[in-house]
Design a protein around this motif. Structure first.
Motif, mmCIF file in Angstrom:
data_model
loop_
_atom_site.group_PDB
_atom_site.id
_atom_site.type_symbol
_atom_site.label_atom_id
_atom_site.label_comp_id
_atom_site.label_asym_id
_atom_site.label_seq_id
_atom_site.Cartn_x
_atom_site.Cartn_y
_atom_site.Cartn_z
ATOM 1 N N HIS A 29 0.657 -1.220 -0.055
ATOM 2 C CA HIS A 29 -0.101 0.070 -0.119
ATOM 3 C C HIS A 29 0.803 1.179 -0.021
ATOM 4 C CE1 HIS A 29 -3.735 -2.062 1.059
ATOM 5 N NE2 HIS A 29 -2.950 -2.925 1.286
ATOM 6 N N CYS A 30 2.129 1.251 -0.471
ATOM 7 C CA CYS A 30 3.095 2.444 -0.414
ATOM 8 C C CYS A 30 2.769 3.289 -1.317
ATOM 9 C CB CYS A 30 4.509 2.063 -0.330
ATOM 10 S SG CYS A 30 4.976 1.631 -2.090
ATOM 11 N N GLN A 31 2.871 4.584 -1.120
ATOM 12 C CA GLN A 31 2.412 5.777 -2.222
ATOM 13 C C GLN A 31 3.009 5.367 -3.449
ATOM 14 O OE1 GLN A 31 4.187 9.405 -0.992
ATOM 15 N NE2 GLN A 31 6.193 8.538 -0.538
ATOM 16 N N GLN A 34 0.513 2.482 -5.298
ATOM 17 C CA GLN A 34 -0.625 3.150 -5.587
ATOM 18 C C GLN A 34 -0.391 3.945 -6.895
ATOM 19 O OE1 GLN A 34 -2.701 5.487 -2.208
ATOM 20 N NE2 GLN A 34 -1.344 4.254 -0.756
ATOM 21 N N PHE A 113 3.043 -1.630 4.127
ATOM 22 C CA PHE A 113 3.115 -0.155 4.170
ATOM 23 C C PHE A 113 1.562 0.269 4.342
ATOM 24 C CE2 PHE A 113 7.017 -1.145 2.370
ATOM 25 C CZ PHE A 113 7.891 -0.402 2.813
ATOM 26 N N ALA A 115 0.557 2.128 6.764
ATOM 27 C CA ALA A 115 0.435 3.574 7.019
ATOM 28 C C ALA A 115 0.260 4.403 5.996
ATOM 29 C CB ALA A 115 1.724 4.065 8.084
ATOM 30 N N SER A 116 0.316 3.963 4.835
ATOM 31 C CA SER A 116 0.245 5.232 3.655
ATOM 32 C C SER A 116 -1.106 4.646 2.614
ATOM 33 C CB SER A 116 1.356 5.041 2.854
ATOM 34 O OG SER A 116 2.532 4.070 2.706
ATOM 35 N N LYS A 117 -1.707 3.824 3.204
ATOM 36 C CA LYS A 117 -2.803 3.183 2.550
ATOM 37 C C LYS A 117 -3.910 4.347 1.973
ATOM 38 C CE LYS A 117 -6.360 1.758 5.705
ATOM 39 N NZ LYS A 117 -7.416 0.787 5.734
ATOM 40 N N ASN A 119 -6.892 6.680 1.481
ATOM 41 C CA ASN A 119 -7.826 6.809 2.450
ATOM 42 C C ASN A 119 -9.207 6.243 2.153
ATOM 43 O OD1 ASN A 119 -8.496 8.366 0.195
ATOM 44 N ND2 ASN A 119 -9.511 9.952 1.665
#
Length: 135
Positions: A29-31, A34, A113, A115-117, A119
Motif C-alpha cells: 500500500h505504499c505511495q 498506489q 506499508f 500507514a500510507s494506504k 483513504n
C-alpha cells in the motif's frame, strides 16, 4: 520439481515463464505502488530462488527505477501491463500477481506499508459485488 507458471501482458506481445516457488506474496500500500498501479495497492509475488525466462517480447519491456528508492517497475511498452523484474543484483524476482496466466495458489502473506494506504481503502468487503460491469 517446481511447476512452471506462465504469464503475459494485456496485448500479448510479452510472455514469460517462472520456474520455482514464491517466498512471499505481499499487498503493498505504499505511495509508489498506489501511483504505479493506479489502485489501492500492488499485489506482488517475491522469490529469491525462482527463475524468470522471457518467451517473447523481452525487447518490449521497459524498467523504471524510482530515483533514490528501492521502487522498481517493469512494464510492456505497448499496453503498459506490469511485468516481472529482477532486483537486488539478481537476488530477488518480483512478479505482479495479475501478470500470471495461471491460478495463483499462494495467498497473500500480509498487507505492507498500510500507514500510507489510500483513504478510501477501508471496509471494502462491505462494498456491493457485481459479476460484470453494472448495467
Amino acid at each position: 520439481m517446481s511447476a512452471i507458471k506462465t504469464g503475459s501482458c494485456l496485448c500479448g506481445k510479452v510472455s514469460f515463464e517462472i520456474t520455482g516457488e514464491f517466498d512471499n506474496f505481499f499487498l503493498c500500500h505504499c505511495q509508489y505502488c498506489q501511483k504505479d498501479t493506479g489502485s489501492a495497492h500492488a499485489a506482488s509475488l517475491f522469490s529469491t530462488s525462482a527463475k524468470l525466462n522471457w518467451l517473447s517480447g523481452q525487447d518490449n519491456i521497459q524498467t523504471f527505477n524510482l530515483p533514490q528508492t528501492r521502487h522498481v517497475k517493469s512494464f510492456c511498452l505497448t499496453c503498459g501491463s506490469a511485468m516481472p523484474n529482477v532486483q537486488m543484483d539478481g537476488q530477488l524476482l518480483v512478479v505482479p500477481a495479475g501478470s500470471l496466466d495461471v491460478k495463483v495458489s499462494n495467498k497473500p502473506d500480509a498487507h505492507i506499508f498500510v500507514a500510507s494506504k489510500a483513504n478510501w481503502d477501508d471496509n471494502l468487503e462491505n462494498v456491493a459485488r457485481m459479476e460484470t460491469f453494472p448495467g
